[in-house]
Design an enzyme around this catalytic site. Sequence first.
Site, PDB file in Angstrom:
ATOM      1  N   LYS A 178      21.686 103.571  41.944  1.00 54.28           N
ATOM      2  CA  LYS A 178      20.394 103.980  41.479  1.00 54.28           C
ATOM      3  C   LYS A 178      19.462 103.939  42.365  1.00 54.28           C
ATOM      4  O   LYS A 178      18.857 105.160  42.783  1.00 54.28           O
ATOM      5  CB  LYS A 178      20.047 102.925  40.238  1.00 54.28           C
ATOM      6  CG  LYS A 178      18.891 103.364  39.699  1.00 54.28           C
ATOM      7  CD  LYS A 178      18.357 102.368  38.444  1.00 54.28           C
ATOM      8  CE  LYS A 178      19.084 102.339  37.294  1.00 54.28           C
ATOM      9  NZ  LYS A 178      18.724 101.608  36.164  1.00 54.28           N
ATOM     10  N   GLU A 231      26.022  96.565  49.370  1.00 53.95           N
ATOM     11  CA  GLU A 231      27.658  96.500  49.452  1.00 53.95           C
ATOM     12  C   GLU A 231      27.901  98.192  49.501  1.00 53.95           C
ATOM     13  O   GLU A 231      28.991  98.588  50.070  1.00 53.95           O
ATOM     14  CB  GLU A 231      28.503  95.856  48.350  1.00 53.95           C
ATOM     15  CG  GLU A 231      28.062  94.267  48.209  1.00 53.95           C
ATOM     16  CD  GLU A 231      27.116  93.838  47.673  1.00 53.95           C
ATOM     17  OE1 GLU A 231      27.031  92.792  47.158  1.00 53.95           O
ATOM     18  OE2 GLU A 231      26.211  94.696  47.383  1.00 53.95           O
ATOM     19  N   GLY A 257      22.760  98.508  34.408  1.00 52.77           N
ATOM     20  CA  GLY A 257      24.187  98.867  35.236  1.00 52.77           C
ATOM     21  C   GLY A 257      25.516  98.707  34.626  1.00 52.77           C
ATOM     22  O   GLY A 257      26.416  99.335  34.616  1.00 52.77           O
ATOM     23  N   ARG A 258      25.519  97.680  33.659  1.00 52.41           N
ATOM     24  CA  ARG A 258      26.782  97.337  32.995  1.00 52.41           C
ATOM     25  C   ARG A 258      26.915  98.217  31.907  1.00 52.41           C
ATOM     26  O   ARG A 258      28.022  98.184  31.009  1.00 52.41           O
ATOM     27  CB  ARG A 258      26.733  95.767  32.472  1.00 52.41           C
ATOM     28  CG  ARG A 258      25.615  95.212  31.830  1.00 52.41           C
ATOM     29  CD  ARG A 258      25.784  93.713  31.819  1.00 52.41           C
ATOM     30  NE  ARG A 258      24.591  93.032  31.282  1.00 52.41           N
ATOM     31  CZ  ARG A 258      23.724  92.646  31.906  1.00 52.41           C
ATOM     32  NH1 ARG A 258      23.510  93.160  33.378  1.00 52.41           N
ATOM     33  NH2 ARG A 258      22.493  92.286  31.420  1.00 52.41           N
ATOM     34  N   GLU A 297      27.295  88.598  32.208  1.00 49.86           N
ATOM     35  CA  GLU A 297      26.094  88.701  33.008  1.00 49.86           C
ATOM     36  C   GLU A 297      25.020  88.944  32.052  1.00 49.86           C
ATOM     37  O   GLU A 297      23.806  88.667  32.272  1.00 49.86           O
ATOM     38  CB  GLU A 297      26.164  89.970  33.757  1.00 49.86           C
ATOM     39  CG  GLU A 297      25.242  90.424  34.746  1.00 49.86           C
ATOM     40  CD  GLU A 297      25.360  91.502  35.667  1.00 49.86           C
ATOM     41  OE1 GLU A 297      25.901  91.110  36.787  1.00 49.86           O
ATOM     42  OE2 GLU A 297      24.909  92.588  35.496  1.00 49.86           O
ATOM     43  N   HIS A 355      53.775  85.270  30.289  1.00 50.40           N
ATOM     44  CA  HIS A 355      54.485  84.678  31.511  1.00 50.40           C
ATOM     45  C   HIS A 355      53.627  84.067  32.496  1.00 50.40           C
ATOM     46  O   HIS A 355      54.178  83.595  33.701  1.00 50.40           O
ATOM     47  CB  HIS A 355      55.585  85.620  32.156  1.00 50.40           C
ATOM     48  CG  HIS A 355      56.693  86.117  31.206  1.00 50.40           C
ATOM     49  ND1 HIS A 355      57.782  85.618  31.000  1.00 50.40           N
ATOM     50  CD2 HIS A 355      56.693  87.084  30.130  1.00 50.40           C
ATOM     51  CE1 HIS A 355      58.462  86.138  30.146  1.00 50.40           C
ATOM     52  NE2 HIS A 355      57.853  87.213  29.665  1.00 50.40           N
ATOM     53  N   LYS A 408      21.966  87.459  46.749  1.00 53.16           N
ATOM     54  CA  LYS A 408      21.674  88.380  47.793  1.00 53.16           C
ATOM     55  C   LYS A 408      20.663  88.194  48.819  1.00 53.16           C
ATOM     56  O   LYS A 408      20.787  88.657  49.957  1.00 53.16           O
ATOM     57  CB  LYS A 408      21.164  89.911  46.843  1.00 53.16           C
ATOM     58  CG  LYS A 408      22.132  90.216  46.147  1.00 53.16           C
ATOM     59  CD  LYS A 408      21.657  91.482  45.152  1.00 53.16           C
ATOM     60  CE  LYS A 408      22.634  92.045  44.305  1.00 53.16           C
ATOM     61  NZ  LYS A 408      21.970  93.120  43.476  1.00 53.16           N
TER      62      LYS A 408
END
Length: 533
Positions: free
Chosen positions: A218, A224, A275-276, A361, A392, A501
């Site tokens: 944004k 990152e 964001g999510r 979050e 399994h 951060k």
Amino acid sequence: MTPATRCDRTAAWQALQAHFDTGGGGGRDFDARHAFVTDPQRVERFCQEAPHLFADLSKNRIDATTEDLLLQLARDCGLEAQRDAMFAGAPINATEGRAVLHVALRRPGSDENPASAQVPPAQAATDSIAKGLNEVEGVRAAMLAYAERIRGDAAITDIVNIGIGGSDLGPQMAVLALDAFRAPGKRFHFVSNVDGHDLAAVLRQVRPESTLFLVASKTFTTIETMTNAQSAKAWFQAAGGTDVARHFAALTTNVAAAKDFGITTTFGFWDWVGGRYSLWSAIGLPIAIAVGAAGFRALLAGAHAMDEHFRTAPLERNLPVRLGLLDIWYRNFHGFASRCVAPYHQGLKRLPAYLQQLEMESNGKRVDRDGEALPFATSPVVWGEPGTNGQHAFFQMLHQGTDVVPLEFIAVRETDHDLPGHHGKLLANALAQAAALLQGQDDTGGHRHFPGNRPSSFFVLERLDPTTLGALIALYEHRVFVSGALWGINSFDQWGVELGKVLAKDIEPRLASGHTAGLDASTAALVQRLRAA
């Protein structure tokens, strides 16, 4: 909006605690096996159709009395008013002073359904919100037109999405889930980790002349994402690429920074899109390229149908509400600290990771909206793996471990492959595991004893397609809203992401310089061990 009451400050909360503590059939000693015997209407009572999916909640540790008390809790906390405030555009993300209007992105456009295109007036809406709402259709149309151009461009064979968090988890999950609808001749790659191994592995598979990079940030400053974007651009140019503007596009509001990077194709979104919750916005461009404009609109339509169900259905037949209340019952009264999600469809293999961010979050908070420390637990740990792999790996613990972990099965009735014999075995395993968790098994030897009465929910989609996926995601979004609203927390900020951060910016140069003054002893020692030569 009338100030909401926190759940533990209501009469219904005290009644629920008393109900749980009585030792009777409805509380801590509840046995679902006995409930099926004594209540012939149990399956009907706790099964429900919702838009594009079916839910069976009957194997859970809940009865009619418990659900009635939970519904009263929702009313005491003003859940309906809180829900309506979100849909109206009130700034319910109070710590950031923002509205929460991802639901507006899913409303049909005027070209699709004029009656549904009008966003409800927001009493607290600012000019920027109103402007953004007016721009939604235009940005969506431009983004979908671009997606169609890329789909029709045979020279572009690989799409690399560079993002992190919601800019990665949502699009990646959806593209994988909708693989049966993916444009032929296109491969999709997702890079999120600042660890160079992530990007390097993708770059080994692609060629500069046939690759489109999507940079999703944004602000166009996410460390990152921009580190990976700069490295991708350097690789592109070193490998002979000459047209950055053709091979890079940005999903950002920082048009100037994107232009400085060399990008001329940008699609923006708004600060009322968290964001999510952003896959419904321009962040969903890789989804649109994969499934086309019609497929993306179908994804929005499925979510919008669930939005309308959540907005209008009575609480007692409102599936997101019932699930959110069940989460409160399990987390705060039974003390169940985690929930497992087991999708019995390989396409949903990234759904548990997506739901981790959505719930943990959003609701991983220790203070209420007023900043007061909470005296009760909030978000459970959400985790999972597709069936039958999970059987399994960790189902042993679910069946015979010392912790009770509620489990959610997601099954799809129709398949998109034609391999004989597979789908019946898959569905039989899902049904058998749910039955085994409920029924258990007595064995005098001990090691073969299964206690049973392990709770599970079972969701059924007719088919995994854009519409049903949209409805499923929206169901989980609204469920998280419900539990957060009752806990009295802000489900739409994420301050816990920020501290690390900030510290990383301080530590990175120390790895080169070796200066450790001001660091704690452990971090200082680790810097010396890991620092670059």
